[in-house]
Scaffold this active site. Structure first.
Site, short mmCIF file in Angstrom:
data_model
loop_
_atom_site.label_atom_id
_atom_site.label_comp_id
_atom_site.label_asym_id
_atom_site.label_seq_id
_atom_site.Cartn_x
_atom_site.Cartn_y
_atom_site.Cartn_z
N GLU A 40 47.41 29.06 37.43
CA GLU A 40 47.87 30.15 36.57
C GLU A 40 49.40 30.30 36.73
O GLU A 40 50.13 30.44 35.74
CB GLU A 40 47.15 31.45 36.95
CG GLU A 40 47.39 32.58 35.96
CD GLU A 40 46.62 33.86 36.32
OE1 GLU A 40 45.90 33.88 37.33
OE2 GLU A 40 46.76 34.85 35.57
N GLU A 61 42.68 41.42 42.11
CA GLU A 61 42.00 41.54 40.81
C GLU A 61 41.04 40.36 40.59
O GLU A 61 39.88 40.53 40.22
CB GLU A 61 43.05 41.57 39.69
CG GLU A 61 42.50 41.51 38.28
CD GLU A 61 43.24 40.49 37.42
OE1 GLU A 61 42.56 39.57 36.92
OE2 GLU A 61 44.47 40.59 37.25
N HIS A 62 41.51 39.14 40.87
CA HIS A 62 40.64 37.97 40.72
C HIS A 62 39.42 38.08 41.64
O HIS A 62 38.30 37.77 41.24
CB HIS A 62 41.40 36.68 41.08
CG HIS A 62 42.14 36.08 39.94
ND1 HIS A 62 41.89 34.80 39.50
CD2 HIS A 62 43.12 36.56 39.14
CE1 HIS A 62 42.69 34.52 38.48
NE2 HIS A 62 43.45 35.57 38.24
N HIS A 112 47.41 41.11 42.09
CA HIS A 112 46.80 40.20 41.12
C HIS A 112 45.69 39.37 41.76
O HIS A 112 44.63 39.14 41.18
CB HIS A 112 47.90 39.31 40.53
CG HIS A 112 47.38 38.19 39.68
ND1 HIS A 112 47.29 36.90 40.14
CD2 HIS A 112 46.93 38.18 38.41
CE1 HIS A 112 46.80 36.13 39.18
NE2 HIS A 112 46.57 36.89 38.12
#
Lengths: 420, 434
Positions: free
Chosen positions: B145, B72-73, B69
């Site tokens: 997040e 991905e950012h 993840h």
């Protein structure tokens, strides 16, 4: 969108298309958002969905829908400025994909659901009303489960008070006791008789289909005086910004900031506001995203959106409790930059393209297009998304600056996360 | 490079596909009449892939939780300090990305300049740029997040169920990791993961809209280096006992009434493609027939006030994990749990009525047809199916492969009432302060 009046106060609105696998049919009743009726309006669709005179059990209705190749049926309320709509929406697979035309059966289903409820002793079924009152109570209370939504609702309430636009459309728990099967039924009859009605048909809309729909519904919809609910545009009227802090046990704090824009929704200024919001907090290249999130790493989301009809802007962000001041200062700084016209031509070009993309994409979604044209009808306009795009083209930075100067901070709602 | 085309008469939909010399699989679903184009470019690499063997190395590499993840950012980062969002801003496209248990995907939708946008997508996903500074910057954003999800009762009730079901399977870990685990992420680790999993043979590109596959392939040629083909990446085998970890799990959060999930663990793993597809469809049919809106059980529980319209079910079936969840809000989750267990016990004896199964089939088919109403839904559903090895247009065909006996067999082996779990989020008792 093509429109045809069925009778006084009842319009048939058609959005033809043959690219979708489904057709859609909706009925909207327009009613004012009032403290006295908001809870009943929220309760009514849930009670109607429980059963009808002919099919008094929910399971019978659900099975009929499944047998219609799993047609979908939803009902509820949706806020539209100072008014709200009670909606009943159905969609079903088009005949090209299943070799069977379901329109007539779908119209019959919708007619039965909306107009032929289960009646006992001059009211709705007491059993259904009681059980849906409990469900509605739970739905109202469960607003807190979504902290972002909760902060936004509380901010709106603080801006406008617990009436009209300021209300939570699901209603209020304290109203529920007083609602009886008879009082709810009386409300329902009044809506049926008096409220302005729009029927939307999307998808395959040949003359024959429209005829089936009109014939199926017209006997239930008699002429009426009710019209659209006019909305009073929100204009900056607070001498000092209202600050409210509420503490709740949570890891993250939520910031909801309400602003009043004072822009006529059907006027020229709206185009500048739409672009201004996109540049300020409505896109991944906006000032809020680029600074609050990307530059300062204060938040995962920091965004603004506007309600066209009421001319309200809401800024939402989720932050660390101790970063409140930092985030708030940065948001104010970025707003000041918008008001000073500190926008690059390249950013404006990007915003126009971004909005063009979003507006054009509406043509691919039945629900988005239906809702767009419903708002258009309420505003007394019939401007297509394509025409709206053309109106954005000539807008320049000075117009955006001028509109953003009208946008004023009204309320800062800080939902402060504290340890349990 | 051979381009294959197939057409489905019932759906009136087409699919074009080809395998690029780099190993990248490219699919086009032509969607004439739609304004929008949608592109989704994914790698079969998600939060569960935290131990794997890099080609050419002898040992397993272990990386911090949440790294897929995080990667991905960081893929959006460009050398000049700008990000890919700004490049898409020049064309008006709307772009995004997501990481799931078993996939990371980058996507955009647009109504204009499709090939220009495809060029940006292929370019930014094929050139990573990680520095100490830009990696450190993301800690704050992802930290928020993670905290957002910590407060989200729907998310918590979901992951708590997985914690109660799985002993070792990494599916039980939060996709974004923890504030502690992501603190260990470095540019070097990100590059290792990138070069391993973003190799073209591990990736799929799905394009939906009025797209010419030949022309799309020219852009692929330009950005995807055939020499980077590393083939499939071996993952560390997960040894997962068949029994649950614990029957009940509970957490208190700021909610108005309890939220619950009843979870069932999938122990029928290691299947071939056809068997996995059948397993997935059979599970879906059971969920609609037994727990759906038309079911006797839903009607009863609703009338007794034990569930409301939030009651729902889902199955997530993948190569590396599988589970089924049933839940919603309830004043008495324990009562719902016991009723569902009893009901399932009864069905094991009597079977699911044929009429209910037939209706579930119609619902399943309708859902499949409806997916073609939206280019995004098509892209998202199909890329998942392609990674699984399914054929996206074979909707009726796949459904017809599943017999009523298959469904009953699935009911018996998967819905084990002595191996399921109840996860509850209950209201915190606290005075609300204004």
């Amino acid at each position: 969108m093509q429109s045809k009046q069925i009778c006084k106060g009842v319009d048939l609105r058609v959005i033809p298309s043959n690219k979708f696998k489904t057709n859609a049919l909706s009925i909207f009743f327009h009613i004012p958002l009032k403290r006295e009726t908001v809870t009943m309006a929220a309760l009514l669709p849930a009670v109607l969905k429980r059963g009808t005179e002919k099919n008094p059990e929910y399971k019978q209705l659900a099975r009929r829908l499944a047998d219609l190749y799993s047609a979908s049926c939803s009902a509820g309320v949706r806020q539209k400025g100072d008014g709200e709509v009670l909606y009943f929406h159905m969609d079903y697979i088009a005949d090209a994909y299943i070799g069977e035309n379901l329109t007539e059966q779908v119209v019959a289903f919708l007619r039965e659901l909306v107009f032929c409820p289960l009646i006992q002793d001059g009211g709705f079924s007491p059993e259904y009303v009681e059980s849906e009152k409990t469900n509605l109570k739970n739905a109202i209370l469960s607003l807190i489960n979504d902290k972002k939504e909760y902060a936004d609702v509380k901010c709106r309430e603080a801006m406008f008070g617990k009436d009209g636009y300021g209300m939570f459309e699901a209603g209020y728990v304290e109203d529920l006791d007083a609602i009886t099967p008879q009082s709810l039924y009386a409300f329902y009859q009044k809506v049926l008789k008096e409220a302005k009605v729009d029927i939307f048909v999307s998808g395959m809309a040949d003359a024959e289909t429209l005829d089936v729909i009109t014939k199926g519904l017209e006997a239930e919809l008699l002429p009426r005086d009710g019209g659209y609910i006019a909305t009073q545009t929100a204009t900056a009227d607070r001498e000092e910004i209202q600050y409210i802090t509420e503490e709740i046990p949570a890891s993250q704090s939520k910031l909801s900031i309400g602003l009043k824009c004072g822009v006529e929704p059907a006027g020229e200024e709206y185009y500048a506001l739409l672009l201004g919001n996109c540049l300020f907090g409505g896109s991944p290249f906006s000032k809020l995203f680029m600074n609050v999130r990307e530059k300062l790493s204060l938040a995962y989301y920091a965004a603004s959106r506007t309600d066209r009809m009421k001319s309200v802007m809401v800024i939402s962000s989720g932050i660390e409790t101790q970063n409140f001041q930092k985030a708030y200062d940065e948001i104010q700084l970025q707003l000041a930059k918008m008001q000073a016209g500190e926008v690059e031509e390249s950013e404006l070009a990007a915003a126009k393209k971004y909005l063009t993309n979003g507006l054009t994409a509406m043509y691919d979604s039945v629900r988005a297009l239906e809702d767009y044209y419903l708002s258009q009808a309420i505003l007394g306009q019939n401007q297509s998304p394509e025409e709206l795009i053309r109106c954005l083209e000539p807008i320049g930075i000075p117009q955006i600056q001028a509109v953003m100067q009208k946008v004023q901070l009204d309320t800062v709602y800080f939902l402060k996360g504290v340890e349990a | 490079m051979e381009i294959k085309r197939c057409y489905n008469e019932q759906l009136k939909e087409e699919m074009h596909y080809a395998v690029h010399p780099s190993g990248l699989r490219v699919y086009v679903f032509p969607k004439k009449g739609f304004q929008k184009y949608y592109a989704i470019y994914g790698t079969e690499y998600g939060s569960i892939d935290s131990a794997f063997q890099i080609p050419g190395e002898d040992t397993m590499t272990h990386v911090p939780d949440g790294i897929a993840h995080y990667l991905e950012h960081k893929m959006f980062e460009e050398e000049d300090g700008s990000d890919a969002f700004q490049r898409f801003a020049l064309t008006g496209a709307s772009s995004n990305a997501f990481t799931s248990f078993d996939m990371t995907a980058y996507l955009f939708s647009c109504t204009d300049k499709f090939y220009e946008n495809l060029d940006i997508l292929l370019d930014f996903v094929n050139h990573p740029h990680f520095t100490q500074e830009n990696v450190a910057k993301e800690q704050g954003i992802i930290g928020q997040e993670i905290k957002m999800y910590e407060d989200d009762p729907e998310w918590r009730v979901f992951f708590n169920t997985l914690l109660a079901l799985f002993h070792n399977n990494p599916v039980k870990l939060d996709i974004a990791g923890t504030v502690e685990s992501i603190a260990k992420i470095t540019p070097e680790l990100l590059y290792r993961c990138y070069h391993t999993f973003y190799n073209p043979a591990n990736m799929v590109l799905v394009l939906v809209g009025d797209v010419d596959i030949q022309k799309a392939m020219e852009y692929v040629d330009e950005h995807v280096d055939a020499k980077r083909n590393l083939g499939q990446i071996p993952r560390e085998e997960v040894v997962e006992p068949t029994h649950r970890v614990q029957e009940r799990i509970e957490q208190k959060l700021m909610v108005s009434q309890p939220l619950f999930r009843i979870g069932f663990k999938d122990n029928k793993m290691g299947l071939d493609v056809d068997a996995m597809r059948k397993k997935e469809i059979a599970t879906d049919l059971i969920l609609d027939a037994v727990f759906g809106r038309c079911s006797d059980l839903y009607e009863e529980l609703y009338e007794e006030g034990l569930v409301d319209t939030s009651f729902d079910s889902e199955a997530d079936i993948s190569k590396g994990y599988g589970f089924t969840l049933i839940g919603g809000e309830s004043k008495d989750p324990e009562a719902v749990y016991q009723r569902i267990r009893e009901h399932l016990k009864g069905l094991m004896e009597t079977g699911i009525p044929k009429e209910d199964l037939d209706r579930a089939r119609k619902i399943w088919l309708s859902r499949g047809i409806r997916a073609f109403n939206s280019v995004e839904q098509m892209g998202n559903a199909f890329i998942r199916q392609i990674f699984a090895g399914y054929e996206p247009l074979a909707i009726s065909e796949s459904l017809n492969q599943v017999t009523d006996e298959d469904v009953m067999e699935r009911l018996r082996e998967h819905f084990d009432v002595d191996n399921c779990v109840l996860s509850v989020i209950s209201p915190m008792e606290t005075e609300k302060k204004e």
